[in-house]
Enzyme design. Structure first.
Site, PDB file in Angstrom:
ATOM      1  N   LYS A   1      39.138  -4.457  35.681  1.00 20.84           N
ATOM      2  CA  LYS A   1      37.610  -4.179  35.947  1.00 20.84           C
ATOM      3  C   LYS A   1      37.039  -4.823  37.006  1.00 20.84           C
ATOM      4  O   LYS A   1      36.746  -4.003  38.134  1.00 20.84           O
ATOM      5  CB  LYS A   1      36.838  -4.486  34.708  1.00 20.84           C
ATOM      6  CG  LYS A   1      37.072  -3.831  33.329  1.00 20.84           C
ATOM      7  CD  LYS A   1      36.092  -4.052  32.323  1.00 20.84           C
ATOM      8  CE  LYS A   1      36.074  -5.680  31.932  1.00 20.84           C
ATOM      9  NZ  LYS A   1      37.143  -6.039  31.580  1.00 20.84           N
TER      10      LYS A   1
ATOM     11  N   ARG B   1      28.808  -4.761  26.505  1.00 12.54           N
ATOM     12  CA  ARG B   1      29.788  -5.384  26.017  1.00 12.54           C
ATOM     13  C   ARG B   1      29.531  -5.189  24.533  1.00 12.54           C
ATOM     14  O   ARG B   1      30.299  -6.005  23.741  1.00 12.54           O
ATOM     15  CB  ARG B   1      30.026  -6.668  26.281  1.00 12.54           C
ATOM     16  CG  ARG B   1      31.325  -7.106  26.979  1.00 12.54           C
ATOM     17  CD  ARG B   1      31.297  -8.357  27.421  1.00 12.54           C
ATOM     18  NE  ARG B   1      32.466  -9.108  27.557  1.00 12.54           N
ATOM     19  CZ  ARG B   1      32.945  -9.287  28.626  1.00 12.54           C
ATOM     20  NH1 ARG B   1      32.597  -8.783  29.768  1.00 12.54           N
ATOM     21  NH2 ARG B   1      34.094  -9.892  28.741  1.00 12.54           N
TER      22      ARG B   1
ATOM     23  N   ARG C   1      41.297 -19.313  35.514  1.00 13.12           N
ATOM     24  CA  ARG C   1      40.108 -19.604  35.033  1.00 13.12           C
ATOM     25  C   ARG C   1      40.176 -20.352  33.800  1.00 13.12           C
ATOM     26  O   ARG C   1      41.376 -20.256  33.153  1.00 13.12           O
ATOM     27  CB  ARG C   1      39.600 -18.031  34.596  1.00 13.12           C
ATOM     28  CG  ARG C   1      38.578 -17.622  35.676  1.00 13.12           C
ATOM     29  CD  ARG C   1      38.264 -16.288  35.641  1.00 13.12           C
ATOM     30  NE  ARG C   1      37.800 -15.591  34.089  1.00 13.12           N
ATOM     31  CZ  ARG C   1      37.717 -14.520  33.998  1.00 13.12           C
ATOM     32  NH1 ARG C   1      37.327 -13.499  34.746  1.00 13.12           N
ATOM     33  NH2 ARG C   1      37.233 -14.240  32.654  1.00 13.12           N
TER      34      ARG C   1
HETATM   35  P1  AP5 Z   1      41.190  -8.564  36.472  1.00 10.04           P
HETATM   36  O1  AP5 Z   1      40.797  -7.233  37.599  1.00 10.04           O
HETATM   37  O2  AP5 Z   1      40.717  -9.813  36.947  1.00 10.04           O
HETATM   38  O3  AP5 Z   1      40.714  -7.725  35.310  1.00 10.04           O
HETATM   39  P2  AP5 Z   1      39.201  -7.692  34.454  1.00 10.04           P
HETATM   40  O4  AP5 Z   1      39.238  -6.569  33.491  1.00 10.04           O
HETATM   41  O5  AP5 Z   1      38.025  -8.060  35.329  1.00 10.04           O
HETATM   42  O6  AP5 Z   1      39.498  -9.298  33.452  1.00 10.04           O
HETATM   43  P3  AP5 Z   1      38.161 -10.027  33.235  1.00 10.04           P
HETATM   44  O7  AP5 Z   1      39.196 -11.321  32.407  1.00 10.04           O
HETATM   45  O8  AP5 Z   1      37.536 -10.593  34.100  1.00 10.04           O
HETATM   46  O9  AP5 Z   1      37.472  -9.501  31.955  1.00 10.04           O
HETATM   47  P4  AP5 Z   1      36.612 -10.104  30.936  1.00 10.04           P
HETATM   48  O10 AP5 Z   1      35.884  -8.955  30.686  1.00 10.04           O
HETATM   49  O11 AP5 Z   1      37.340 -10.519  29.924  1.00 10.04           O
HETATM   50  O12 AP5 Z   1      35.810 -11.246  31.829  1.00 10.04           O
HETATM   51  P5  AP5 Z   1      34.341 -11.189  32.287  1.00 10.04           P
HETATM   52  O13 AP5 Z   1      34.539 -12.355  33.312  1.00 10.04           O
HETATM   53  O14 AP5 Z   1      33.705 -10.171  32.392  1.00 10.04           O
HETATM   54  O15 AP5 Z   1      42.457  -8.402  36.570  1.00 10.04           O
HETATM   55  C1  AP5 Z   1      43.182  -9.155  35.776  1.00 10.04           C
HETATM   56  C2  AP5 Z   1      44.716  -9.558  36.308  1.00 10.04           C
HETATM   57  O16 AP5 Z   1      45.374  -8.552  36.398  1.00 10.04           O
HETATM   58  C3  AP5 Z   1      44.373 -10.162  37.974  1.00 10.04           C
HETATM   59  O17 AP5 Z   1      45.416 -11.140  38.034  1.00 10.04           O
HETATM   60  C4  AP5 Z   1      44.845  -8.783  38.653  1.00 10.04           C
HETATM   61  O18 AP5 Z   1      45.478  -9.153  39.738  1.00 10.04           O
HETATM   62  C5  AP5 Z   1      45.717  -8.129  37.810  1.00 10.04           C
HETATM   63  N1  AP5 Z   1      45.745  -6.731  37.891  1.00 10.04           N
HETATM   64  C6  AP5 Z   1      44.536  -5.877  37.891  1.00 10.04           C
HETATM   65  N2  AP5 Z   1      44.955  -4.607  38.113  1.00 10.04           N
HETATM   66  C7  AP5 Z   1      46.200  -4.634  37.735  1.00 10.04           C
HETATM   67  C8  AP5 Z   1      47.278  -3.443  37.934  1.00 10.04           C
HETATM   68  N3  AP5 Z   1      46.775  -2.086  38.233  1.00 10.04           N
HETATM   69  N4  AP5 Z   1      48.502  -3.700  37.969  1.00 10.04           N
HETATM   70  C9  AP5 Z   1      48.747  -5.087  37.715  1.00 10.04           C
HETATM   71  N5  AP5 Z   1      48.117  -6.027  37.752  1.00 10.04           N
HETATM   72  C10 AP5 Z   1      46.785  -5.966  37.773  1.00 10.04           C
HETATM   73  O19 AP5 Z   1      33.908 -12.279  31.169  1.00 10.04           O
HETATM   74  C11 AP5 Z   1      34.219 -13.547  30.877  1.00 10.04           C
HETATM   75  C12 AP5 Z   1      33.211 -14.171  29.793  1.00 10.04           C
HETATM   76  O20 AP5 Z   1      31.867 -14.299  30.038  1.00 10.04           O
HETATM   77  C13 AP5 Z   1      33.442 -13.373  28.414  1.00 10.04           C
HETATM   78  O21 AP5 Z   1      34.565 -13.724  27.497  1.00 10.04           O
HETATM   79  C14 AP5 Z   1      32.050 -13.621  27.626  1.00 10.04           C
HETATM   80  O22 AP5 Z   1      31.956 -14.966  27.320  1.00 10.04           O
HETATM   81  C15 AP5 Z   1      31.080 -13.727  29.008  1.00 10.04           C
HETATM   82  N6  AP5 Z   1      30.454 -12.424  29.326  1.00 10.04           N
HETATM   83  C16 AP5 Z   1      30.653 -11.643  30.547  1.00 10.04           C
HETATM   84  N7  AP5 Z   1      30.075 -10.793  30.230  1.00 10.04           N
HETATM   85  C17 AP5 Z   1      29.219 -10.464  29.040  1.00 10.04           C
HETATM   86  C18 AP5 Z   1      28.380  -9.640  28.280  1.00 10.04           C
HETATM   87  N8  AP5 Z   1      27.879  -8.558  28.819  1.00 10.04           N
HETATM   88  N9  AP5 Z   1      27.946  -9.952  27.260  1.00 10.04           N
HETATM   89  C19 AP5 Z   1      28.400 -11.343  26.757  1.00 10.04           C
HETATM   90  N10 AP5 Z   1      29.109 -12.149  27.186  1.00 10.04           N
HETATM   91  C20 AP5 Z   1      29.699 -11.684  28.239  1.00 10.04           C
END
Ligand code: AP5
Length: 217
Positions: A15, A90, A162
């Site tokens: 994402k 989410r 992270r």
């Molecule tokens: P990346 O693009 O970083 O993936 P992502 O989907 O953004 O992963 P996140 O871990 O950031 O998502 P998340 O939803 O768990 O975390 P968030 O920060 O929102 O890609 C991942 C890896 O794969 C990278 O190394 C990239 O290079 C690689 N990659 C990407 N595309 C690729 C491809 N096509 N092929 C190969 N490799 C590829 O949330 C973190 C925490 O915050 C949550 O756990 C929660 O505690 C809190 N939080 C955030 N939002 C909320 C909410 N709305 N409500 C409640 N709690 C929340």
């Protein structure tokens, strides 16, 4: 082009990577609740203090905290032309809160894009992810390495792992996703707003699929 879209998908589905591309190509801001929470934690703000233990353990931060953040963020001038929600909503209460916000502000959602990646691919992606501690650029030591080991191509700062990218926490985040976020797929499908993007392909190929969907809006 004014677009208001949601990127849905499991942790590590890409994402953040695709949001950055969409932001660059379409000139609308990426609104990542994860990035906002990590910044609040680093600052030690009131929101950061409320969120810290949830983010570290991979649990969801309470819905009211998130909805307040979003309400403030979409009121900023740069969001007037549209936005990309990355990691929001989410949970069902967050999706319903967003519907209310849209009704109040007269805005509407153009599309929810599900980046679909098999769970078995996720663990490897997450444990090999590195992020820039300064500008937030995302890398992967296997699939998207920086030009110089451990150094951000964009700003030259150090890359870090992270805290929630450990095997155990990623497994928990996937369980949380399955229980709380996956039901949103049906929520948006029923409203005829869902598009599925095959996410188990290279970053450029995934972006081409995203562009095809956005081009048809
Ligand atoms: P990346 O693009 O970083 O993936 P992502 O989907 O953004 O992963 P996140 O871990 O950031 O998502 P998340 O939803 O768990 O975390 P968030 O920060 O929102 O890609 C991942 C890896 O794969 C990278 O190394 C990239 O290079 C690689 N990659 C990407 N595309 C690729 C491809 N096509 N092929 C190969 N490799 C590829 O949330 C973190 C925490 O915050 C949550 O756990 C929660 O505690 C809190 N939080 C955030 N939002 C909320 C909410 N709305 N409500 C409640 N709690 C929340």
């Amino acid at each position: 082009m004014a677009i208001r879209i949601i990127l849905l998908g499991a942790p590590g589905s890409g994402k953040g990577t695709q949001s950055a591309r969409i932001q660059e190509a379409y000139g609308v801001p990426q609104i990542s609740t994860g990035d906002m929470l990590r910044a609040a934690i680093a600052e030690g703000s009131a929101v950061g203090k409320k969120a810290e233990s949830f983010v570290k353990s991979g649990a969801l931060v309470p819905d009211d905290v998130i909805l307040d953040l979003i309400r403030d963020r979409v009121a900023k001038p740069d969001a007037a032309k549209g936005f990309i929600f990355d990691g929001f909503p989410r949970s069902l209460p967050q999706a319903e809160g967003l519907d209310r916000l849209f009704t109040e502000t007269g805005m509407s959602l153009d599309r929810a894009l599900l980046i679909d990646v098999p769970y078995e691919r996720i663990l490897a992606r997450m444990t090999s992810r590195r992020v820039c501690g300064n500008c937030g650029a995302v890398y992967n030591v296997i699939t998207q390495p920086p030009q110089k080991d451990g150094v951000c191509d964009r700003c030259g700062s150090a890359l870090v792992q992270r805290e929630d990218d450990t095997v155990e926490t990623v497994r928990h985040r996937l369980d949380v996703y399955e229980a709380n976020t996956a039901p949103l797929i049906e929520y948006y499908r029923k409203r005829d707003l869902l598009s599925v993007v095959p996410g188990d392909a290279g970053v450029d190929q995934v972006f081409r699929s995203v562009q095809e969907i956005l081009g048809a809006l």
